[in-house]
Motif scaffolding. Structure first.
Motif, PDB file in Angstrom:
ATOM      1  N   GLU A 188       0.835  -1.213   0.000  1.00 53.62           N
ATOM      2  CA  GLU A 188       0.000   0.000   0.000  1.00 53.62           C
ATOM      3  C   GLU A 188       0.861   1.251   0.000  1.00 53.62           C
ATOM      4  OE1 GLU A 188      -3.211   0.554  -0.415  1.00 53.62           O
ATOM      5  OE2 GLU A 188      -3.610  -1.581  -0.607  1.00 53.62           O
ATOM      6  N   TYR A 189       2.064   1.154   0.572  1.00 56.25           N
ATOM      7  CA  TYR A 189       3.005   2.275   0.638  1.00 56.25           C
ATOM      8  C   TYR A 189       4.388   1.767   0.249  1.00 56.25           C
ATOM      9  CZ  TYR A 189      -0.773   4.208   3.412  1.00 56.25           C
ATOM     10  OH  TYR A 189      -1.995   4.641   3.836  1.00 56.25           O
ATOM     11  N   ARG A 190       5.197   2.656  -0.298  1.00 55.13           N
ATOM     12  CA  ARG A 190       6.539   2.237  -0.719  1.00 55.13           C
ATOM     13  C   ARG A 190       7.397   1.843   0.476  1.00 55.13           C
ATOM     14  NH1 ARG A 190      10.629   5.457  -4.704  1.00 55.13           N
ATOM     15  NH2 ARG A 190      11.673   3.584  -5.466  1.00 55.13           N
ATOM     16  N   LYS A 191       7.269   2.597   1.587  1.00 58.09           N
ATOM     17  CA  LYS A 191       8.029   2.298   2.803  1.00 58.09           C
ATOM     18  C   LYS A 191       7.130   2.505   4.012  1.00 58.09           C
ATOM     19  CE  LYS A 191      11.759   4.900   2.791  1.00 58.09           C
ATOM     20  NZ  LYS A 191      13.083   5.506   2.720  1.00 58.09           N
ATOM     21  N   MET A 192       7.449   1.823   5.084  1.00 56.44           N
ATOM     22  CA  MET A 192       6.766   2.036   6.353  1.00 56.44           C
ATOM     23  C   MET A 192       7.779   2.614   7.323  1.00 56.44           C
ATOM     24  SD  MET A 192       3.610   1.175   5.950  1.00 56.44           S
ATOM     25  CE  MET A 192       2.938   1.027   7.572  1.00 56.44           C
ATOM     26  N   ALA A 193       7.396   3.699   7.998  1.00 51.29           N
ATOM     27  CA  ALA A 193       8.273   4.336   8.974  1.00 51.29           C
ATOM     28  C   ALA A 193       7.715   4.100  10.369  1.00 51.29           C
ATOM     29  CB  ALA A 193       8.370   5.834   8.693  1.00 51.29           C
ATOM     30  N   SER A 205       3.907   3.322  16.642  1.00 56.37           N
ATOM     31  CA  SER A 205       3.015   3.044  15.520  1.00 56.37           C
ATOM     32  C   SER A 205       3.772   3.202  14.200  1.00 56.37           C
ATOM     33  CB  SER A 205       1.800   3.974  15.553  1.00 56.37           C
ATOM     34  OG  SER A 205       2.211   5.317  15.399  1.00 56.37           O
ATOM     35  N   SER A 206       3.150   2.798  13.120  1.00 54.49           N
ATOM     36  CA  SER A 206       3.766   2.891  11.802  1.00 54.49           C
ATOM     37  C   SER A 206       2.986   3.854  10.923  1.00 54.49           C
ATOM     38  CB  SER A 206       3.792   1.522  11.116  1.00 54.49           C
ATOM     39  OG  SER A 206       4.604   0.634  11.822  1.00 54.49           O
ATOM     40  N   MET A 207       3.716   4.498  10.010  1.00 55.25           N
ATOM     41  CA  MET A 207       3.096   5.403   9.055  1.00 55.25           C
ATOM     42  C   MET A 207       3.612   5.051   7.664  1.00 55.25           C
ATOM     43  SD  MET A 207       3.172   9.563   8.864  1.00 55.25           S
ATOM     44  CE  MET A 207       4.845   9.724   8.271  1.00 55.25           C
ATOM     45  N   GLY A 208       2.690   4.927   6.710  1.00 58.39           N
ATOM     46  CA  GLY A 208       3.074   4.628   5.340  1.00 58.39           C
ATOM     47  C   GLY A 208       3.572   5.862   4.626  1.00 58.39           C
ATOM     48  N   ILE A 209       4.642   5.688   3.841  1.00 58.81           N
ATOM     49  CA  ILE A 209       5.244   6.788   3.093  1.00 58.81           C
ATOM     50  C   ILE A 209       5.359   6.363   1.635  1.00 58.81           C
ATOM     51  CG2 ILE A 209       7.305   8.223   2.816  1.00 58.81           C
ATOM     52  CD1 ILE A 209       7.912   7.646   5.780  1.00 58.81           C
ATOM     53  N   GLY A 210       4.913   7.221   0.736  1.00 62.02           N
ATOM     54  CA  GLY A 210       5.088   6.969  -0.685  1.00 62.02           C
ATOM     55  C   GLY A 210       3.903   6.275  -1.323  1.00 62.02           C
ATOM     56  N   PRO A 211       4.009   6.048  -2.632  1.00 59.43           N
ATOM     57  CA  PRO A 211       2.895   5.479  -3.403  1.00 59.43           C
ATOM     58  C   PRO A 211       2.780   3.965  -3.222  1.00 59.43           C
ATOM     59  CG  PRO A 211       4.773   5.789  -4.821  1.00 59.43           C
ATOM     60  CD  PRO A 211       5.161   6.363  -3.476  1.00 59.43           C
ATOM     61  N   ARG A 212       1.673   3.424  -3.716  1.00 61.83           N
ATOM     62  CA  ARG A 212       1.506   1.972  -3.760  1.00 61.83           C
ATOM     63  C   ARG A 212       2.548   1.403  -4.716  1.00 61.83           C
ATOM     64  NH1 ARG A 212      -4.353   0.724  -5.610  1.00 61.83           N
ATOM     65  NH2 ARG A 212      -3.843   2.424  -7.013  1.00 61.83           N
ATOM     66  N   GLU A 271      14.862  -8.505  -8.587  1.00 65.87           N
ATOM     67  CA  GLU A 271      13.695  -7.783  -8.085  1.00 65.87           C
ATOM     68  C   GLU A 271      13.364  -6.589  -8.968  1.00 65.87           C
ATOM     69  OE1 GLU A 271      13.026  -5.075  -4.209  1.00 65.87           O
ATOM     70  OE2 GLU A 271      13.462  -7.180  -3.787  1.00 65.87           O
ATOM     71  N   ILE A 272      12.083  -6.469  -9.300  1.00 61.52           N
ATOM     72  CA  ILE A 272      11.593  -5.328 -10.062  1.00 61.52           C
ATOM     73  C   ILE A 272      10.501  -4.672  -9.235  1.00 61.52           C
ATOM     74  CG2 ILE A 272      10.483  -4.545 -12.174  1.00 61.52           C
ATOM     75  CD1 ILE A 272      11.620  -7.032 -13.539  1.00 61.52           C
ATOM     76  N   GLU A 273      10.602  -3.365  -9.081  1.00 62.57           N
ATOM     77  CA  GLU A 273       9.603  -2.610  -8.339  1.00 62.57           C
ATOM     78  C   GLU A 273       8.791  -1.783  -9.337  1.00 62.57           C
ATOM     79  OE1 GLU A 273       9.759   0.323  -4.589  1.00 62.57           O
ATOM     80  OE2 GLU A 273      10.821   1.033  -6.358  1.00 62.57           O
ATOM     81  N   PHE A 274       7.489  -1.856  -9.208  1.00 59.95           N
ATOM     82  CA  PHE A 274       6.589  -1.075 -10.046  1.00 59.95           C
ATOM     83  C   PHE A 274       5.881  -0.052  -9.165  1.00 59.95           C
ATOM     84  CE2 PHE A 274       6.773  -5.329 -11.990  1.00 59.95           C
ATOM     85  CZ  PHE A 274       7.140  -5.008 -13.287  1.00 59.95           C
ATOM     86  N   ILE A 275       6.052   1.231  -9.489  1.00 61.84           N
ATOM     87  CA  ILE A 275       5.344   2.299  -8.780  1.00 61.84           C
ATOM     88  C   ILE A 275       3.988   2.456  -9.459  1.00 61.84           C
ATOM     89  CG2 ILE A 275       5.380   4.724  -8.154  1.00 61.84           C
ATOM     90  CD1 ILE A 275       7.972   3.830  -7.127  1.00 61.84           C
ATOM     91  N   VAL A 276       2.924   2.276  -8.705  1.00 62.61           N
ATOM     92  CA  VAL A 276       1.581   2.327  -9.267  1.00 62.61           C
ATOM     93  C   VAL A 276       1.163   3.766  -9.514  1.00 62.61           C
ATOM     94  CG1 VAL A 276      -0.844   1.785  -8.838  1.00 62.61           C
ATOM     95  CG2 VAL A 276       0.926   0.162  -8.140  1.00 62.61           C
ATOM     96  N   LEU A 277       0.864   4.078 -10.780  1.00 65.70           N
ATOM     97  CA  LEU A 277       0.332   5.390 -11.133  1.00 65.70           C
ATOM     98  C   LEU A 277      -1.188   5.381 -11.049  1.00 65.70           C
ATOM     99  CD1 LEU A 277       2.605   6.214 -14.196  1.00 65.70           C
ATOM    100  CD2 LEU A 277       2.887   6.980 -11.843  1.00 65.70           C
ATOM    101  N   SER A 278      -1.793   4.322 -11.571  1.00 71.08           N
ATOM    102  CA  SER A 278      -3.253   4.208 -11.504  1.00 71.08           C
ATOM    103  C   SER A 278      -3.671   2.777 -11.798  1.00 71.08           C
ATOM    104  CB  SER A 278      -3.920   5.157 -12.503  1.00 71.08           C
ATOM    105  OG  SER A 278      -3.592   4.782 -13.831  1.00 71.08           O
ATOM    106  N   GLU A 279      -4.858   2.426 -11.321  1.00 77.10           N
ATOM    107  CA  GLU A 279      -5.442   1.132 -11.642  1.00 77.10           C
ATOM    108  C   GLU A 279      -6.322   1.304 -12.867  1.00 77.10           C
ATOM    109  OE1 GLU A 279      -8.028  -2.461  -9.570  1.00 77.10           O
ATOM    110  OE2 GLU A 279      -7.215  -0.851  -8.334  1.00 77.10           O
ATOM    111  N   VAL A 280      -6.175   0.391 -13.817  1.00 78.57           N
ATOM    112  CA  VAL A 280      -6.957   0.468 -15.062  1.00 78.57           C
ATOM    113  C   VAL A 280      -8.230  -0.349 -14.851  1.00 78.57           C
ATOM    114  CG1 VAL A 280      -6.957  -0.082 -17.518  1.00 78.57           C
ATOM    115  CG2 VAL A 280      -4.837   0.678 -16.406  1.00 78.57           C
TER     116      VAL A 280
END
Length: 128
Positions: free
Chosen positions: A33-38, A44-51, A118-127
């Motif tokens: 859901e997030y690129r990184k968790m801080a 507690s944890s907070m999500g940072i970045g895109p899916r 490993e390949i990482e895909f940054i999600v721009l949008s769901e089609v």
């Protein structure tokens, strides 16, 4: 049976990984859901970045890596992958990966092969 994982330059040209010119095995995948968790000060944890979607291929031959490189670039590509609930979805994504010649994951005795590519895909949008 065609793979649940597909890739293409457009949503209309999606091709199953096992039906590409150089067939690829299904990757081990992770939908984030997030690129990184801080971790915050209160524990507690907070999500940072895109899916993001991460595909990890256990072992690839040089020809298979070259096949994936044809999709690498600054323009978005399209993938079909599994979500957390194991349902398929198509996404417009940006493709990121380490240069396989520099990632240090060479299998001793198998020249050119890569382990854990490993390949990482940054999600721009769901089609839809």
């Amino acid at each position: 049976m065609a793979s649940d994982f597909m890739i293409g330059a457009t949503a209309e040209t999606l091709t199953a990984l096992d039906e590409l010119t150089t067939p690829l095995p299904d990757p081990q995948w992770e939908f984030r859901e997030y690129r990184k968790m801080a971790r915050l000060g209160d524990g507690s944890s907070m999500g940072i970045g895109p899916r993001t979607v991460v595909w990890v291929f256990p072992m690839l031959e040089p020809e298979q890596i070259a096949q994936l490189e044809t999709f690498l670039g600054s323009t978005p590509v399209y993938i079909q992958t599994l979500k957390r609930d194991d349902t398929s979805a198509v996404y417009e994504v940006l493709m990121n990966w380490n240069d396989p010649a520099q990632d240090g994951k060479h299998q001793p005795g198998f020249k050119g092969w890569r382990i854990g590519h490993e390949i990482e895909f940054i999600v721009l949008s769901e089609v839809p």
